[in-house]
Enzyme design. Structure first.
Site, PDB file in Angstrom:
ATOM      1  N   ALA A  33     -34.944 109.058  -1.245  1.00 50.53           N
ATOM      2  CA  ALA A  33     -35.864 108.588  -2.284  1.00 50.53           C
ATOM      3  C   ALA A  33     -35.035 108.188  -3.510  1.00 50.53           C
ATOM      4  O   ALA A  33     -35.231 108.665  -4.626  1.00 50.53           O
ATOM      5  CB  ALA A  33     -36.907 109.642  -2.630  1.00 50.53           C
ATOM      6  N   LEU A  34     -34.090 107.316  -3.248  1.00 50.94           N
ATOM      7  CA  LEU A  34     -33.038 107.012  -4.226  1.00 50.94           C
ATOM      8  C   LEU A  34     -33.561 106.222  -5.421  1.00 50.94           C
ATOM      9  O   LEU A  34     -34.473 105.412  -5.296  1.00 50.94           O
ATOM     10  CB  LEU A  34     -31.911 106.235  -3.542  1.00 50.94           C
ATOM     11  CG  LEU A  34     -31.256 106.947  -2.349  1.00 50.94           C
ATOM     12  CD1 LEU A  34     -30.147 106.070  -1.757  1.00 50.94           C
ATOM     13  CD2 LEU A  34     -30.706 108.315  -2.738  1.00 50.94           C
ATOM     14  N   HIS A  38     -29.384 108.350  -8.837  1.00 46.18           N
ATOM     15  CA  HIS A  38     -28.461 108.395  -7.702  1.00 46.18           C
ATOM     16  C   HIS A  38     -27.454 107.238  -7.803  1.00 46.18           C
ATOM     17  O   HIS A  38     -26.267 107.407  -7.531  1.00 46.18           O
ATOM     18  CB  HIS A  38     -29.222 108.263  -6.377  1.00 46.18           C
ATOM     19  CG  HIS A  38     -30.219 109.355  -6.123  1.00 46.18           C
ATOM     20  ND1 HIS A  38     -31.575 109.150  -6.171  1.00 46.18           N
ATOM     21  CD2 HIS A  38     -30.051 110.660  -5.799  1.00 46.18           C
ATOM     22  CE1 HIS A  38     -32.201 110.272  -5.896  1.00 46.18           C
ATOM     23  NE2 HIS A  38     -31.311 111.213  -5.666  1.00 46.18           N
ATOM     24  N   GLN A  62     -33.078 124.728   1.392  1.00 49.12           N
ATOM     25  CA  GLN A  62     -33.138 124.881  -0.063  1.00 49.12           C
ATOM     26  C   GLN A  62     -34.563 124.791  -0.610  1.00 49.12           C
ATOM     27  O   GLN A  62     -34.775 124.888  -1.816  1.00 49.12           O
ATOM     28  CB  GLN A  62     -32.227 123.876  -0.757  1.00 49.12           C
ATOM     29  CG  GLN A  62     -32.718 122.446  -0.756  1.00 49.12           C
ATOM     30  CD  GLN A  62     -31.654 121.505  -1.292  1.00 49.12           C
ATOM     31  OE1 GLN A  62     -30.615 121.299  -0.695  1.00 49.12           O
ATOM     32  NE2 GLN A  62     -31.912 120.923  -2.452  1.00 49.12           N
ATOM     33  N   GLY A 148     -25.278 115.252 -10.357  1.00 51.62           N
ATOM     34  CA  GLY A 148     -25.930 114.859 -11.603  1.00 51.62           C
ATOM     35  C   GLY A 148     -26.114 116.040 -12.551  1.00 51.62           C
ATOM     36  O   GLY A 148     -26.399 117.154 -12.123  1.00 51.62           O
ATOM     37  N   GLU A 149     -25.959 115.752 -13.831  1.00 50.21           N
ATOM     38  CA  GLU A 149     -26.209 116.794 -14.846  1.00 50.21           C
ATOM     39  C   GLU A 149     -27.680 117.171 -14.919  1.00 50.21           C
ATOM     40  O   GLU A 149     -28.034 118.178 -15.501  1.00 50.21           O
ATOM     41  CB  GLU A 149     -25.757 116.298 -16.228  1.00 50.21           C
ATOM     42  CG  GLU A 149     -24.292 116.485 -16.472  1.00 50.21           C
ATOM     43  CD  GLU A 149     -23.872 116.056 -17.862  1.00 50.21           C
ATOM     44  OE1 GLU A 149     -24.745 115.891 -18.751  1.00 50.21           O
ATOM     45  OE2 GLU A 149     -22.657 115.871 -18.052  1.00 50.21           O
ATOM     46  N   GLN A 154     -27.028 123.472 -10.597  1.00 56.12           N
ATOM     47  CA  GLN A 154     -26.503 123.127  -9.263  1.00 56.12           C
ATOM     48  C   GLN A 154     -25.057 122.640  -9.374  1.00 56.12           C
ATOM     49  O   GLN A 154     -24.188 123.089  -8.624  1.00 56.12           O
ATOM     50  CB  GLN A 154     -27.391 122.038  -8.653  1.00 56.12           C
ATOM     51  CG  GLN A 154     -26.825 121.363  -7.438  1.00 56.12           C
ATOM     52  CD  GLN A 154     -27.817 120.380  -6.836  1.00 56.12           C
ATOM     53  OE1 GLN A 154     -28.773 120.793  -6.202  1.00 56.12           O
ATOM     54  NE2 GLN A 154     -27.605 119.094  -7.042  1.00 56.12           N
ATOM     55  N   VAL A 177     -29.615 110.195 -15.955  1.00 56.17           N
ATOM     56  CA  VAL A 177     -30.197 108.869 -16.200  1.00 56.17           C
ATOM     57  C   VAL A 177     -31.690 109.059 -16.478  1.00 56.17           C
ATOM     58  O   VAL A 177     -32.378 109.786 -15.741  1.00 56.17           O
ATOM     59  CB  VAL A 177     -29.988 107.936 -14.990  1.00 56.17           C
ATOM     60  CG1 VAL A 177     -30.628 106.575 -15.227  1.00 56.17           C
ATOM     61  CG2 VAL A 177     -28.492 107.783 -14.707  1.00 56.17           C
ATOM     62  N   ARG A 188     -39.168 113.339  -7.449  1.00 53.75           N
ATOM     63  CA  ARG A 188     -40.490 113.974  -7.545  1.00 53.75           C
ATOM     64  C   ARG A 188     -41.417 113.263  -8.529  1.00 53.75           C
ATOM     65  O   ARG A 188     -42.629 113.468  -8.490  1.00 53.75           O
ATOM     66  CB  ARG A 188     -40.351 115.450  -7.925  1.00 53.75           C
ATOM     67  CG  ARG A 188     -39.797 116.299  -6.804  1.00 53.75           C
ATOM     68  CD  ARG A 188     -39.817 117.760  -7.161  1.00 53.75           C
ATOM     69  NE  ARG A 188     -39.364 118.600  -6.067  1.00 53.75           N
ATOM     70  CZ  ARG A 188     -38.088 118.891  -5.800  1.00 53.75           C
ATOM     71  NH1 ARG A 188     -37.125 118.394  -6.573  1.00 53.75           N
ATOM     72  NH2 ARG A 188     -37.769 119.660  -4.785  1.00 53.75           N
TER      73      ARG A 188
HETATM   74  P1  AMP Z   1     -31.370 114.817  -5.034  1.00 54.90           P
HETATM   75  O1  AMP Z   1     -31.530 113.649  -4.114  1.00 54.90           O
HETATM   76  O2  AMP Z   1     -32.521 115.052  -5.945  1.00 54.90           O
HETATM   77  O3  AMP Z   1     -30.902 116.052  -4.304  1.00 54.90           O
HETATM   78  O4  AMP Z   1     -30.175 114.444  -5.998  1.00 54.90           O
HETATM   79  C1  AMP Z   1     -28.913 114.040  -5.514  1.00 54.90           C
HETATM   80  C2  AMP Z   1     -27.954 113.995  -6.672  1.00 54.90           C
HETATM   81  O5  AMP Z   1     -28.400 113.059  -7.637  1.00 54.90           O
HETATM   82  C3  AMP Z   1     -27.830 115.341  -7.389  1.00 54.90           C
HETATM   83  O6  AMP Z   1     -26.470 115.555  -7.733  1.00 54.90           O
HETATM   84  C4  AMP Z   1     -28.688 115.143  -8.617  1.00 54.90           C
HETATM   85  O7  AMP Z   1     -28.278 115.928  -9.715  1.00 54.90           O
HETATM   86  C5  AMP Z   1     -28.421 113.669  -8.902  1.00 54.90           C
HETATM   87  N1  AMP Z   1     -29.518 113.127  -9.733  1.00 54.90           N
HETATM   88  C6  AMP Z   1     -30.849 113.176  -9.474  1.00 54.90           C
HETATM   89  N2  AMP Z   1     -31.546 112.629 -10.487  1.00 54.90           N
HETATM   90  C7  AMP Z   1     -30.624 112.226 -11.411  1.00 54.90           C
HETATM   91  C8  AMP Z   1     -30.706 111.601 -12.693  1.00 54.90           C
HETATM   92  N3  AMP Z   1     -31.876 111.271 -13.245  1.00 54.90           N
HETATM   93  N4  AMP Z   1     -29.557 111.346 -13.349  1.00 54.90           N
HETATM   94  C9  AMP Z   1     -28.356 111.679 -12.819  1.00 54.90           C
HETATM   95  N5  AMP Z   1     -28.218 112.270 -11.613  1.00 54.90           N
HETATM   96  C10 AMP Z   1     -29.328 112.540 -10.923  1.00 54.90           C
END
Ligand code: AMP
Length: 254
Positions: A33-34, A38, A62, A148-149, A154, A177, A188
């Site tokens: 769901a990029l 991402h 998780q 991501g921060e 995490q 971002v 989400r």
């Molecule tokens: P996820 O697919 O939600 O597991 O996220 C994969 C990676 O993308 C993780 O390292 C997240 O912290 C990063 N990530 C998700 N949303 C953002 C965002 N808005 N800004 C920066 N990194 C993100």
């Protein structure tokens, strides 16, 4: 053209092959769901490495809440298009059976920081995260991996795990971002209604006010959020809230 890998046996052959012996690898683990968040991680990896590997794996271990797992968005075709446009080299897209050959009999547990903040409310969540990230780091053996921060806890836990287990990958963080009005991009967010999306933008705005955690909590509640926790640690404030049944997390420097 991106190469999509579904079988880990195929991936392992590629990884040890001569073609890639002298290349540097960057890994970006995702659950699909990029979005542009991402994409920021991926762009950084492409800039800093010869080969970029993105993984899409919705990691069941998780998810402490089975409903959340069931409702997790799947936009695979659009994801693939985005990865192709960004010129990602490989997409790892393994099945649960491949990723968990011993089911969940073996896992990584951090006993300290993972029990705070989100960990307090999502028992076992970070065990699942660390376990799957360790598997991915071992499979890809990247020089650098990007997190991501937005999920700061995490990122810290993964960095700690890499150091604790002498893993030869540099763990790199990428700033959050956000939309124009400040909401952190998240897969989400797709589950929020139009009105909820408007309300959601207040979350980071209120989170960064120079007020006590208690005061922040009550301001958020007045806006209609159900607050799970608000906690300042050092110069960063962390929070998790619900709008309807959608859980949002964020953290800001204050
Ligand atoms: P996820 O697919 O939600 O597991 O996220 C994969 C990676 O993308 C993780 O390292 C997240 O912290 C990063 N990530 C998700 N949303 C953002 C965002 N808005 N800004 C920066 N990194 C993100």
């Amino acid at each position: 053209m991106i190469k999509v890998i579904e079988r880990l046996s195929e991936w392992k052959k590629i990884r040890v092959g001569r073609l890639y012996a002298k290349k540097t690898f960057g890994l970006v683990p995702t659950m699909g769901a990029l979005h542009d968040g991402h994409a920021a991680l991926i762009k950084k990896s492409i800039k800093e490495n010869d080969i970029t590997v993105v993984s899409i794996f919705v990691n069941p271990t998780q998810f402490n809440n089975p409903e959340d797992l069931k409702k997790y968005p799947n936009t695979f075709d659009a994801d693939l298009e985005l990865l192709n446009n960004l010129k990602v080299d490989f997409l790892l897209h393994p099945t649960y059976e491949e990723m968990y050959p011993y089911f969940y009999d073996y896992k990584v547990i951090e006993t300290n920081f993972s029990k705070t903040l989100c960990g307090q409310f999502r028992p076992g969540h970070f065990d699942g995260v660390l376990t799957v990230v360790l598997k991915l780091l071992n499979l890809v053996k990247p020089n650098k991996a990007y997190f991501g921060e937005k999920d700061f806890q995490q990122y810290k836990l993964v960095k700690g795990m890499a150091e604790a287990f002498f893993i030869d990958t540099k763990i790199i963080s990428v700033p959050t971002v956000r939309t124009k009005d400040g909401l952190a991009l998240s897969s989400r967010n797709m589950r929020l209604s139009k009105d909820e999306l408007k309300t959601a933008a207040y979350f980071p705005q209120i989170l960064k006010l120079k007020l006590s955690d208690e005061k922040i909590k009550s301001l958020l509640e007045k806006k209609g959020f159900r607050v799970e926790y608000i906690e300042q640690i050092g110069s960063r404030r962390f929070g998790a809230v619900y709008l309807g049944n959608v859980r949002l997390i964020d953290n800001v420097k204050i």
